[in-house]
Scaffold this motif. Sequence first.
Motif, PDB file in Angstrom:
ATOM      1  N   THR A  25       0.819  -1.206   0.000  1.00 22.87           N
ATOM      2  CA  THR A  25       0.000   0.000   0.000  1.00 22.87           C
ATOM      3  C   THR A  25       0.856   1.260   0.000  1.00 22.87           C
ATOM      4  OG1 THR A  25      -1.748  -1.163   1.181  1.00 22.87           O
ATOM      5  CG2 THR A  25      -1.803   1.231   1.279  1.00 22.87           C
ATOM      6  N   LEU A  26       1.872   1.289   0.849  1.00 27.22           N
ATOM      7  CA  LEU A  26       2.730   2.472   0.935  1.00 27.22           C
ATOM      8  C   LEU A  26       3.579   2.650  -0.312  1.00 27.22           C
ATOM      9  CD1 LEU A  26       3.733   2.205   4.701  1.00 27.22           C
ATOM     10  CD2 LEU A  26       2.104   3.805   3.656  1.00 27.22           C
ATOM     11  N   THR A  27       4.037   1.554  -0.910  1.00 25.25           N
ATOM     12  CA  THR A  27       4.811   1.640  -2.148  1.00 25.25           C
ATOM     13  C   THR A  27       3.951   2.200  -3.273  1.00 25.25           C
ATOM     14  OG1 THR A  27       6.194  -0.214  -1.463  1.00 25.25           O
ATOM     15  CG2 THR A  27       6.212   0.338  -3.800  1.00 25.25           C
ATOM     16  N   TYR A  28       2.724   1.705  -3.380  1.00 25.61           N
ATOM     17  CA  TYR A  28       1.818   2.223  -4.397  1.00 25.61           C
ATOM     18  C   TYR A  28       1.555   3.712  -4.161  1.00 25.61           C
ATOM     19  CZ  TYR A  28      -2.143   2.974  -7.438  1.00 25.61           C
ATOM     20  OH  TYR A  28      -2.979   3.478  -8.405  1.00 25.61           O
ATOM     21  N   GLY A  29       1.341   4.091  -2.918  1.00 29.05           N
ATOM     22  CA  GLY A  29       1.131   5.501  -2.590  1.00 29.05           C
ATOM     23  C   GLY A  29       2.316   6.363  -2.992  1.00 29.05           C
ATOM     24  N   ARG A  33       2.266   9.439  -5.608  1.00 26.26           N
ATOM     25  CA  ARG A  33       2.786  10.746  -5.176  1.00 26.26           C
ATOM     26  C   ARG A  33       3.870  11.241  -6.123  1.00 26.26           C
ATOM     27  NH1 ARG A  33       1.803  15.363  -3.949  1.00 26.26           N
ATOM     28  NH2 ARG A  33       3.428  16.463  -2.892  1.00 26.26           N
ATOM     29  N   GLN A  34       4.767  10.354  -6.536  1.00 24.81           N
ATOM     30  CA  GLN A  34       5.834  10.743  -7.459  1.00 24.81           C
ATOM     31  C   GLN A  34       5.273  11.145  -8.822  1.00 24.81           C
ATOM     32  OE1 GLN A  34       9.138  11.037  -6.446  1.00 24.81           O
ATOM     33  NE2 GLN A  34       9.212  12.188  -8.360  1.00 24.81           N
ATOM     34  N   LEU A  35       4.247  10.436  -9.288  1.00 24.12           N
ATOM     35  CA  LEU A  35       3.603  10.803 -10.549  1.00 24.12           C
ATOM     36  C   LEU A  35       2.967  12.188 -10.448  1.00 24.12           C
ATOM     37  CD1 LEU A  35       1.899   7.448 -11.627  1.00 24.12           C
ATOM     38  CD2 LEU A  35       3.790   8.613 -12.788  1.00 24.12           C
ATOM     39  N   LEU A  36       2.331  12.478  -9.319  1.00 22.62           N
ATOM     40  CA  LEU A  36       1.732  13.801  -9.122  1.00 22.62           C
ATOM     41  C   LEU A  36       2.801  14.891  -9.146  1.00 22.62           C
ATOM     42  CD1 LEU A  36      -0.887  12.945  -6.379  1.00 22.62           C
ATOM     43  CD2 LEU A  36      -1.403  13.912  -8.632  1.00 22.62           C
ATOM     44  N   THR A  37       3.948  14.597  -8.566  1.00 21.76           N
ATOM     45  CA  THR A  37       5.049  15.561  -8.558  1.00 21.76           C
ATOM     46  C   THR A  37       5.614  15.747  -9.967  1.00 21.76           C
ATOM     47  OG1 THR A  37       5.614  14.940  -6.298  1.00 21.76           O
ATOM     48  CG2 THR A  37       7.311  16.079  -7.570  1.00 21.76           C
ATOM     49  N   GLU A 122      -5.772   9.697   2.101  1.00 14.42           N
ATOM     50  CA  GLU A 122      -6.732  10.791   2.064  1.00 14.42           C
ATOM     51  C   GLU A 122      -6.282  11.712   0.946  1.00 14.42           C
ATOM     52  OE1 GLU A 122      -7.328  12.901   5.726  1.00 14.42           O
ATOM     53  OE2 GLU A 122      -7.422  11.053   6.896  1.00 14.42           O
ATOM     54  N   LEU A 123      -7.184  12.015   0.028  1.00  8.69           N
ATOM     55  CA  LEU A 123      -6.826  12.886  -1.089  1.00  8.69           C
ATOM     56  C   LEU A 123      -6.954  14.349  -0.680  1.00  8.69           C
ATOM     57  CD1 LEU A 123      -8.518  11.208  -4.187  1.00  8.69           C
ATOM     58  CD2 LEU A 123      -6.140  11.075  -3.465  1.00  8.69           C
ATOM     59  N   PRO A 124      -5.921  15.142  -0.947  1.00  6.76           N
ATOM     60  CA  PRO A 124      -6.040  16.579  -0.682  1.00  6.76           C
ATOM     61  C   PRO A 124      -6.986  17.227  -1.704  1.00  6.76           C
ATOM     62  CG  PRO A 124      -3.920  16.082  -1.701  1.00  6.76           C
ATOM     63  CD  PRO A 124      -4.605  14.779  -1.451  1.00  6.76           C
ATOM     64  N   LEU A 130      -8.402  13.040  -9.159  1.00  6.80           N
ATOM     65  CA  LEU A 130      -7.547  11.856  -9.266  1.00  6.80           C
ATOM     66  C   LEU A 130      -8.332  10.573  -9.023  1.00  6.80           C
ATOM     67  CD1 LEU A 130      -4.629  10.663  -9.466  1.00  6.80           C
ATOM     68  CD2 LEU A 130      -4.513  10.892  -6.981  1.00  6.80           C
ATOM     69  N   TYR A 131      -8.175   9.629  -9.928  1.00  7.37           N
ATOM     70  CA  TYR A 131      -8.676   8.272  -9.695  1.00  7.37           C
ATOM     71  C   TYR A 131      -7.485   7.482  -9.149  1.00  7.37           C
ATOM     72  CZ  TYR A 131     -12.988   9.391 -12.059  1.00  7.37           C
ATOM     73  OH  TYR A 131     -14.189   9.951 -12.397  1.00  7.37           O
ATOM     74  N   TYR A 132      -7.367   7.500  -7.848  1.00 11.16           N
ATOM     75  CA  TYR A 132      -6.196   6.954  -7.159  1.00 11.16           C
ATOM     76  C   TYR A 132      -5.926   5.501  -7.534  1.00 11.16           C
ATOM     77  CZ  TYR A 132      -3.023   5.921  -3.291  1.00 11.16           C
ATOM     78  OH  TYR A 132      -1.940   5.543  -2.550  1.00 11.16           O
ATOM     79  N   CYS A 133      -6.960   4.724  -7.712  1.00 10.75           N
ATOM     80  CA  CYS A 133      -6.818   3.289  -8.009  1.00 10.75           C
ATOM     81  C   CYS A 133      -6.942   2.987  -9.497  1.00 10.75           C
ATOM     82  CB  CYS A 133      -7.853   2.487  -7.225  1.00 10.75           C
ATOM     83  SG  CYS A 133      -7.713   2.710  -5.463  1.00 10.75           S
ATOM     84  N   ASN A 134      -6.653   3.954 -10.343  1.00  7.29           N
ATOM     85  CA  ASN A 134      -6.818   3.777 -11.776  1.00  7.29           C
ATOM     86  C   ASN A 134      -5.943   2.659 -12.330  1.00  7.29           C
ATOM     87  OD1 ASN A 134      -8.614   4.858 -13.647  1.00  7.29           O
ATOM     88  ND2 ASN A 134      -6.997   6.004 -14.681  1.00  7.29           N
TER      89      ASN A 134
END
Length: 186
Positions: A25-29, A33-37, A122-124, A130-134
């Motif tokens: 879960t944390l790795t996927y997160g 996060r890196q993609l958003l950056t 939690e999405l800001p 964002l579709y987080y689980c896309n």
Amino acid sequence: MAPVAPRSGDAIFANVERVNAELFTLTYGAIVRQLLTDLEEVDEVNKQLDQMGYNIGIRLIDEFLAKSNVSRCVDFKETAEVIAKVGLKMFLGITATVTNWDLEGTTCSLILEDNPLVDFVELPDSCQGLYYCNVLSGVVRGALEMVSMKTEVTWLRDLLRGDDAFELQLKLLKQVPEEYPYKDDE
């Protein structure tokens, strides 16, 4: 020798190697996060997550077919049930309910009973599109394409966006006939 019976999702899940759920879960997160950056635009992140999932799905189907002993599905309805009860259980340890079929039997919804990708998330406000689980929609689309089903897979509902469930819509666009590279009589 008797034919091998298909294995249930629970039986397969019990016998596959697993990684720690929190690490997964944390790795996927961290990837999201890196993609958003890197990409800055939420729509571009959604596209990239879908493409990543698609690339995973076209490879994951081989492992699924090898380990599950599932025979060829007769129609899209059976395929959706196998995804919901065996595929999701085998790789994520979850199941889904197949519902909302259209009259032609080409569109349905998978309502996920759980989603391990969203633990601790939690999405800001800046990421509300964002579709987080896309990545999951891409995995399903890629896997189905490898078994000759051209599909469109989209999120209808997402708990992270304030909905009451996680719901994926599967729409069969085209059943691609299988082509063999050679003829039997040559």
